[in-house]
Design a protein around this motif. Sequence first.
Motif, PDB file in Angstrom:
ATOM      1  N   GLN A 271      80.188  22.161 -25.070  1.00  0.00           N
ATOM      2  CA  GLN A 271      80.730  21.873 -26.405  1.00  0.00           C
ATOM      3  C   GLN A 271      81.970  22.713 -26.682  1.00  0.00           C
ATOM      4  N   THR A 272      81.907  23.965 -26.238  1.00  0.00           N
ATOM      5  CA  THR A 272      83.065  24.852 -26.452  1.00  0.00           C
ATOM      6  C   THR A 272      84.283  24.311 -25.732  1.00  0.00           C
ATOM      7  N   ASN A 275      85.637  21.421 -27.606  1.00  0.00           N
ATOM      8  CA  ASN A 275      86.333  21.892 -28.811  1.00  0.00           C
ATOM      9  C   ASN A 275      87.704  22.457 -28.474  1.00  0.00           C
ATOM     10  N   LYS A 279      91.282  21.176 -29.759  1.00  0.00           N
ATOM     11  CA  LYS A 279      92.228  22.040 -30.467  1.00  0.00           C
ATOM     12  C   LYS A 279      93.606  21.990 -29.830  1.00  0.00           C
ATOM     13  N   LEU A 291      86.557  18.396 -40.277  1.00  0.00           N
ATOM     14  CA  LEU A 291      85.322  19.132 -39.980  1.00  0.00           C
ATOM     15  C   LEU A 291      84.721  19.708 -41.255  1.00  0.00           C
ATOM     16  N   THR A 504      78.327  25.662 -37.723  1.00  0.00           N
ATOM     17  CA  THR A 504      79.224  25.468 -36.583  1.00  0.00           C
ATOM     18  C   THR A 504      80.436  24.634 -36.988  1.00  0.00           C
ATOM     19  N   LYS A 507      82.692  26.839 -38.948  1.00  0.00           N
ATOM     20  CA  LYS A 507      83.341  27.831 -38.076  1.00  0.00           C
ATOM     21  C   LYS A 507      84.427  27.163 -37.243  1.00  0.00           C
ATOM     22  N   THR A 508      84.081  25.983 -36.690  1.00  0.00           N
ATOM     23  CA  THR A 508      85.064  25.260 -35.872  1.00  0.00           C
ATOM     24  C   THR A 508      86.259  24.831 -36.725  1.00  0.00           C
ATOM     25  N   SER A 509      85.999  24.495 -37.958  1.00  0.00           N
ATOM     26  CA  SER A 509      87.085  24.115 -38.870  1.00  0.00           C
ATOM     27  C   SER A 509      88.060  25.271 -39.035  1.00  0.00           C
ATOM     28  N   GLU A 511      88.466  27.649 -36.867  1.00  0.00           N
ATOM     29  CA  GLU A 511      89.150  27.856 -35.588  1.00  0.00           C
ATOM     30  C   GLU A 511      90.286  26.858 -35.421  1.00  0.00           C
ATOM     31  N   PHE A 512      90.050  25.612 -35.825  1.00  0.00           N
ATOM     32  CA  PHE A 512      91.107  24.605 -35.717  1.00  0.00           C
ATOM     33  C   PHE A 512      92.279  24.956 -36.617  1.00  0.00           C
TER      34      PHE A 512
END
Length: 866
Positions: A271-272, A275, A279, A291, A504, A507-509, A511-512
Motif C-alpha cells: 500500500q505504501t 501511495n 504521490k 482523501l 490512514t 494521514k495520507t491526505s 502526506e499528499f
Amino acid sequence: MAIINEILEWASSRPNWQRDALRRIVIGETIDQKAINELMLIIGNEYNFISDDAIFPPIRPLEESHFLSCDDNCADVVLNGISEVKNINALAGTDPIEFNPSGLTIIYGGNGSGKSGYVRILKKICACRDVPRKILPNIYSSEQTIKQKAKIHFKTGETDSEFSWKGDNESLPELKSIQVFDSKSGSIFVTEENNLAFSPFGLGVFKTLAELCGEIKREIESKIVQGLSQIPQMGIDIQQSEAGIWLSKLTHRTKQEEVDSWVQFADQDKQTLLNVKEKLQKDPEKKANELKAKADRCETHLFSYLSKCDKFESKEIEKLRKLKEKMESTEKAYKLASNVAFKDRTKYPVIGVGEGEWRALWESAKQFSIHTAFPGKQFPGDEAIDRCVLCHQILIPDAKQRFSDFEKFVKDDTSEKFSEAAAGFDMAADEYEKFNNIDTKPIDLALEELKKDNSQLASEIESFLFEVQACHTSVASSLKEKKWEITPIKLTSPKTKVSGYIETLRKTSVEFKAASNPEEKERLQKQKLNLEGKKWLSENKNKIEEEVIRLKKRNALGNAKRSTNPRQITDKSTEMVDKYVGQEMYRTFEEWVNVLSPHKFKVALDTRGDHAVTYHSLKLVNSNDSTASVADIASEGEHKALALAAFLTEVSTFPHKSCLVFDDPVCSLDHIYRKRVADTFAKLAKERQIIVFTHDIYFLLSLVEASKKHEVNRKMFQLLSNSKGTGIYDDNIPFNAKPVNSKIKEINKIIQEAKRVEKETGESANLHYSDRLLNKFRITIERVVEEVYVNDVVARYKWNVTTKGKIGQIGKISPEDCIFIDDMMDKYSTPLHDPGTETPPPPPELEEIETDLLNLKRKVSEIRGR
C-alpha cells in the motif's frame, strides 16, 4: 612397530574422512565408487555441505588393530585350522581343515575345488594387501538367510585360541600377524610411467591416500561446478536500491534472520508503494482533498453507524434484559398491591383499578387537574377541587375519600418502584425500536467506496452488520414476547479497523499535501526505489534462500577441497621414507630377487617421487639403454617373482615369525622358477609355519622334494568337490603325485568298491570302473618304472638326474623284470587306445585286475628287496 605407531599418530590429526579412508586402505578394502560415495558423505557431514536428512555412514578411524599388531616382543602366531564354515562361496564346511603347526602344509585343489574359498577367508581376517571387499555366499543355494561364519583355530606363543568370524566383523589383532600372498597382493605395481615400483608395508598407504585425494578433489569440484546461482538478474533501475546493494553483498555468512528481514514485503509495504507512486504521478493537492473528503464521509456515515451498533454488544443486550426483568418483577409486586388495596368491590366497583391502564389514566387526570382544571391546587386533597376532572360530577365525600385512597396507593413504594422500572425499560426499549428508522443509504454508499480501497474490511463490515440485523430482529421479538431469545453477535466489531482506515486516509491526505514540496518529492523517489527493490527480493525469496544455502555449501566445499591437498601427505611420506627405509631393506630385496630370479637381469631399488609420495622404483643395473625400464623387459612370470621378492622383503622386517600363507604363488612361472620357489618355501619352513595352496602338481612334487632335501616336517591333503559342495577335506593327495605304494592302495580300494557294488546290485561293475581302473593301472606301471626300476634316477616333474646312491639299483633289473613290465603295459595301455577298424580287445575283468595288482605289488617288493 615404530612405522605403524608413527602413521597412527599422524593419522589422528587428519580430517575424519582421511582417517576413515586410511582404515579402508590399510585393511585392503576396494576403493570403488561406492566407497568414494561413502567418503563424500563423511566429508559432507564434516564440512556441512550435505542436507541433514542424509544417512551418514559411521566414521571408523584407522586403529592399530587394522595393522599388524605385534611389537618387538610379540609372540609368533600359528594357524591350526578352519572349521564350522557356513555360507561362504560353495564351501560345504562338512569337515574342518587342519594345518601342520610347524614346517610345511601343502593343500592341493583343482579348479572349483573350494581352495579359493578358504583363501578368501584368510585374506579377510589376516594381513593381505588385496582384501576381498565382499565374500559371496553360495549364490546357488536356497539358504541365503544363513549368516556367513567360520571358526579360526590358532596359537599365539603357547596359548591356543579360537576366533569366530561372522561375515564382516573385524578380525583379531593377533591374526593380522599372519601374512597372505596371492597373485593380487604382491607389493610390486606398475606406475603411470610404466615403471615397476616397490612400496614397503605401511608406507604404501601414503601413495593410495594421495591418489584418493585426487579422486575426492574431482568429486568436490564437480559439485562446485554444478552449484551455479539460480537468482535472476535484478533490474538495472533497482540495483542501486538498498535491497540491490544488500543482495550484491550476499555471502555464506549471511544469516537467515537477515534474509527474513529483507525479503518481507507486507500488505502495508504494498500500500505504501502504491501511495508513493500516486504521490509522484498525480496532483498532490487534489488528491489530498479527495482523501480528506473520503475520510469525512466514512467517519460521518459508516463509523457513526457502527458506533450505534455498540448497543447490540452482549453486555448492552444484557442490560436491556435486566431492565425488562426488573420492570416485570416490580409490575408483579405492583399488581399484587393493587389487588389488595382495591379488592372491596362495594367500595371500588370498577374492575381494573390500580392496573397499568388505570394508572396511566390517573396520571393524566392528575396532570390535567394541576396544570389546567385547578392550577396551583394539590391533586387530590385540596378542598377547592370539588368536581371530578374526568366526569365533572360534584365530588361527594365518598368520592373524595376514594381520590385520597388512589393517591396514597400511587405514592406507595411498590408503585414508585414499578413506575421507575417501567420508565427505565421504556426508554431503553425505545432506542432499539428507533434503530430501524436510521437511513442506511449513505452508509451503503460509504461501504461501496470502502470496497475499492479495502475489500476485506468491507466484507468484514457486511458480515458484522448482517449479524447486527439478526440480533436486532431477535431483540425486537423478545421485547414483545414474554420469552427472551436473543441471536448473539459472534463477530468482533470492525469499528476500530474503520477508525484506523479513517486515520490512514487523513494521514495520507497530509502526506499528499506535503508531496508538492521538491525535497519531499526527492525523498519519495528514493522511497519508491527502495520499496521496489524490497518487493523484488520478496518475489525471489526462495531463490535468495537457496543462494545463501548454495554459498554456504560452496564455502564448505572449498574447505573440503582444501582438505584434499596432498602436500602434508607428501611431506610425511618423504619424512618416513628417509627415516625407515635404509640400505638394509635395499640389500634384502636384492638378495630375494637373486634367490628367485638369478642371472636374468639385475634390479635394484631406487628412491623417487610420484603421485605426491615417495616410493621405490625398480631400476635396471648395468643396462646399456638408459631409457629401458624393468616393466619393458620383465615377463609376467618375472613380474610375479619380483612381487614375491618384495613380499618376502616385507616379511623379513617384521619382529616375529608368524605363519605365511601362499595361494598359487607360482602362476605364470616356469619349472625352474617353481623349483626355486619350492626350495625357498622349504627353507622358510624350517623356522616358521608355511601354508601353500596350489593346483600345480609339478609345484606340489617340487615342494615334497624340497621338504625332503631340507628335512622339513610336512603335511599334505587335497580339497575336493561333490554333491555337498566344495572344499571337501581329503587326507590324500592327487593320484598322479602319489608314490607307487599309495597308488597300488588306491587302485585296490577302487576294486573292492566295484566288487561291493556288483555284489549288492547283481550287475557287473566292470564297465563302470573299467576306464578308471585301466588308466590308474597304466599310470602306476609308469611310476613303477620311474620310482622302482630306475630308482628315481630319472623321473617326470624332476628337473635333474639324481645318481648318487641310486644308479647302482638299475643294474639289478633282470630281463624277466622287463618282460613283466612290457606285458603289463601292453595289457593296460592297449584298451585305452583307438584300435581303428580293428575290434578292440576286451578290458580285463575285476578279478583279473585284482590278481595283476597283487603281482605288481609283489614285483615292486621283490626288486626293492634285492
